[in-house]
Design a protein around this motif. Structure first.
Motif, PDB file in Angstrom:
ATOM      1  N   UNK A 176       0.873  -1.169   0.000  1.00 51.96           N
ATOM      2  CA  UNK A 176       0.000   0.000   0.000  1.00 51.96           C
ATOM      3  C   UNK A 176       0.909   1.218   0.000  1.00 51.96           C
ATOM      4  N   UNK A 177       0.658   2.164  -0.899  1.00 52.16           N
ATOM      5  CA  UNK A 177       1.578   3.296  -1.001  1.00 52.16           C
ATOM      6  C   UNK A 177       0.815   4.598  -1.180  1.00 52.16           C
ATOM      7  N   UNK A 178       1.531   5.716  -1.058  1.00 51.49           N
ATOM      8  CA  UNK A 178       0.933   7.052  -1.125  1.00 51.49           C
ATOM      9  C   UNK A 178       1.249   7.708  -2.465  1.00 51.49           C
ATOM     10  N   UNK A 179       0.226   8.300  -3.048  1.00 53.12           N
ATOM     11  CA  UNK A 179       0.350   9.001  -4.329  1.00 53.12           C
ATOM     12  C   UNK A 179       0.186  10.493  -4.092  1.00 53.12           C
ATOM     13  N   UNK A 180       1.233  11.264  -4.357  1.00 52.13           N
ATOM     14  CA  UNK A 180       1.159  12.706  -4.148  1.00 52.13           C
ATOM     15  C   UNK A 180       0.032  13.326  -4.959  1.00 52.13           C
ATOM     16  N   UNK A 181      -0.744  14.229  -4.330  1.00 54.38           N
ATOM     17  CA  UNK A 181      -1.884  14.832  -5.035  1.00 54.38           C
ATOM     18  C   UNK A 181      -1.972  16.344  -4.827  1.00 54.38           C
ATOM     19  N   UNK A 182      -0.928  16.928  -4.228  1.00 55.26           N
ATOM     20  CA  UNK A 182      -0.939  18.369  -3.966  1.00 55.26           C
ATOM     21  C   UNK A 182      -0.384  19.107  -5.178  1.00 55.26           C
ATOM     22  N   UNK A 183      -1.115  20.105  -5.631  1.00 59.82           N
ATOM     23  CA  UNK A 183      -0.642  20.919  -6.747  1.00 59.82           C
ATOM     24  C   UNK A 183       0.567  21.735  -6.289  1.00 59.82           C
ATOM     25  N   UNK A 184       1.745  21.515  -6.875  1.00 60.46           N
ATOM     26  CA  UNK A 184       2.953  22.207  -6.400  1.00 60.46           C
ATOM     27  C   UNK A 184       2.902  23.719  -6.567  1.00 60.46           C
ATOM     28  N   UNK A 185       1.961  24.223  -7.398  1.00 64.27           N
ATOM     29  CA  UNK A 185       1.842  25.669  -7.568  1.00 64.27           C
ATOM     30  C   UNK A 185       0.901  26.296  -6.543  1.00 64.27           C
ATOM     31  N   UNK A 186       0.295  25.470  -5.728  1.00 62.91           N
ATOM     32  CA  UNK A 186      -0.611  25.960  -4.685  1.00 62.91           C
ATOM     33  C   UNK A 186       0.152  25.995  -3.358  1.00 62.91           C
ATOM     34  N   UNK A 187       0.295  27.158  -2.791  1.00 60.08           N
ATOM     35  CA  UNK A 187       1.101  27.313  -1.581  1.00 60.08           C
ATOM     36  C   UNK A 187       0.461  26.666  -0.365  1.00 60.08           C
TER      37      UNK A 187
ATOM     38  N   UNK B  41      -1.803  23.792   1.699  1.00 63.63           N
ATOM     39  CA  UNK B  41      -2.060  22.357   1.648  1.00 63.63           C
ATOM     40  C   UNK B  41      -3.205  22.049   2.593  1.00 63.63           C
ATOM     41  N   UNK B  42      -4.297  21.519   2.059  1.00 63.40           N
ATOM     42  CA  UNK B  42      -5.451  21.135   2.873  1.00 63.40           C
ATOM     43  C   UNK B  42      -5.422  19.627   3.034  1.00 63.40           C
ATOM     44  N   UNK B  43      -5.524  19.164   4.273  1.00 64.32           N
ATOM     45  CA  UNK B  43      -5.357  17.748   4.549  1.00 64.32           C
ATOM     46  C   UNK B  43      -6.633  16.961   4.253  1.00 64.32           C
ATOM     47  N   UNK B  44      -6.484  15.644   4.260  1.00 68.21           N
ATOM     48  CA  UNK B  44      -7.622  14.753   4.109  1.00 68.21           C
ATOM     49  C   UNK B  44      -8.661  15.013   5.195  1.00 68.21           C
ATOM     50  N   UNK B  45      -9.923  14.744   4.890  1.00 67.73           N
ATOM     51  CA  UNK B  45     -11.056  14.891   5.803  1.00 67.73           C
ATOM     52  C   UNK B  45     -11.350  16.360   6.126  1.00 67.73           C
ATOM     53  N   UNK B  46     -10.882  17.243   5.286  1.00 67.73           N
ATOM     54  CA  UNK B  46     -11.153  18.674   5.465  1.00 67.73           C
ATOM     55  C   UNK B  46     -12.223  19.091   4.453  1.00 67.73           C
ATOM     56  N   UNK B  47     -13.155  19.984   4.825  1.00 66.35           N
ATOM     57  CA  UNK B  47     -14.233  20.367   3.896  1.00 66.35           C
ATOM     58  C   UNK B  47     -13.755  21.072   2.634  1.00 66.35           C
ATOM     59  N   UNK B  48     -12.483  21.528   2.615  1.00 64.10           N
ATOM     60  CA  UNK B  48     -11.943  22.171   1.417  1.00 64.10           C
ATOM     61  C   UNK B  48     -10.940  21.281   0.684  1.00 64.10           C
TER      62      UNK B  48
END
Length: 395
Positions: free
Chosen positions: A348-359, A361-368
């Protein structure tokens, strides 16, 4: 046929986004994923992929069989959403008030569907079989265990299992991998202390269950600090306590609810029994009756070293060695992919999903929470490569 050529020929970059946005806009809670399952089946039918529905009620198992005999590799994608009111302002935001794909399961289903489509287009070249587990209820009751009980690992018997989770801690184009212990086991504690009421000015005439609860809370922490190796990890947290009705009376009943998190089965059983013994001993010494109950939740997720090596090498080929992070520490969160990993060698592994141009970072389980949709096709390429490696060479 080359995977990149397949993606271009069938315009799969566009299709995976369309699939994800449809699922994101129409989220369903655990054990209620009926429309999601119907949508998945519709796509599988369009692509002439065999499937069985109704596994663990709302789950779907698809299968692609190659022209040659060999191993069977299974891939898992969880389907359920969370009871969270979405605040992303996306054009395709949830139309169901109070329900949101805030954990990325919409992308997991999309990755799994497009992976299934590509594998099906490659089936003439396959040696073995590939199963695709569209799994319900990851967020609540452990849908993976129910799918296993319903026979998803049989006919044909699965040899290896792979899973991924989008992770906003990593930029798109990065992959996080960990060998061995990855996620914790979770046990839920329910503790009830029965004592004797008295006036607060005469505590000697009662049995103070709040004082006993305080003693238990403090003493239990020594189980972690003095019975678990500093090189291992465990947590015991009491998140709820309820006792007493007025300020000047000894409470005759106090209840506590908490969790235990551990990283292997031996530590799990040891910590659990030591905490039970402490609670019962303190209660006995202080004259109270103790009711101690443990409800087992998810098991520890432990990656198989050999399968993880296959994933690591393929990730380095696809995203580059500098973008593959070997995670140093396990996470004391839990994940029901653990049941698959207990059954067969798995990774089981992690796939990066954060846009590097977005300063931000909103974590999982957050409404945004949302993802950089560019991450999804990388997930597809990784899983296709992992499947082919395990079919052709094994682990």
């Amino acid at each position: 046929m080359d995977v990149d050529k397949i993606i271009k020929k069938y315009n799969l970059d566009k299709e995976i986004i369309e699939i994800r946005r449809h699922i994101h806009q129409n989220p369903e809670l655990s054990e209620m994923e009926y429309e999601t399952a119907k949508y998945i089946c519709k796509k599988l039918e369009e692509w002439n992929i065999e499937y069985i529905k109704g596994i663990a009620d709302t789950g779907v198992v698809a299968i692609v069989s190659g022209n040659q005999t060999g191993n069977t590799v299974a891939l898992r994608g969880d389907m359920d959403a969370l009871p969270i009111d979405e605040k992303t302002n996306l054009d395709f935001a949830s139309i169901s008030k109070g329900i949101m794909h805030a954990c990325g399961h919409d992308s997991h289903v999309s990755i799994l569907l497009i992976t299934a489509r590509i594998i099906n287009l490659l089936k003439d070249e396959l040696k073995g079989n590939v199963k695709f587990f569209f799994q319900p209820a990851e967020e609540t009751i452990g849908g993976s265990s129910r799918m296993i009980n319903d026979g998803c690992m049989e006919n044909p018997k699965v040899n290896y299992v792979l899973g991924l989770h989008v992770d906003p801690a990593y930029d798109t184009g990065m992959v996080g991998i960990r060998y061995g212990k990855m996620y914790a086991a979770s046990d839920m504690i329910d503790l009830n202390i029965k004592g004797k009421s008295a006036h607060g000015a005469h505590p000697n005439e009662g049995i103070d269950t709040i004082a006993i609860a305080a003693n238990i809370i403090n003493t239990v922490q020594t189980v972690i600090s003095r019975n678990v190796s500093p090189l291992n990890s465990a947590v015991c947290t009491f998140g709820m306590i309820k006792g007493g009705t007025v300020r000047n009376q000894i409470a005759d009943n106090t209840s506590l609810k908490g969790i235990i998190r551990t990283l292997d089965q031996e530590t799990r059983l040891s910590v659990r029994e030591k905490i039970r013994a402490i609670c019962e001993s303190i209660g006995e010494v202080m004259g109270a009756q103790i009711e101690f109950n443990v409800t087992e939740s998810y098991s520890p997720l432990i990656n198989n070293d050999v399968v993880t090596r296959v994933v690591e090498m393929n990730a380095k080929l696809i995203v580059g060695e500098k973008n593959v992070v070997l995670e140093e520490y396990p996470d004391l969160s839990c994940e029901d992919f653990s049941y698959f990993a207990m059954t067969k060698p798995a990774c089981y592994f992690h796939l990066g999903c954060h846009n590097p141009q977005n300063e931000t970072m909103v974590d999982l389980h957050h409404p945004q929470f949302t993802i950089d949709e560019n991450c999804m096709m990388l997930g597809v390429k990784l899983q296709v490569k992992n499947v082919i490696s395990l079919l052709n060479e094994g682990a």
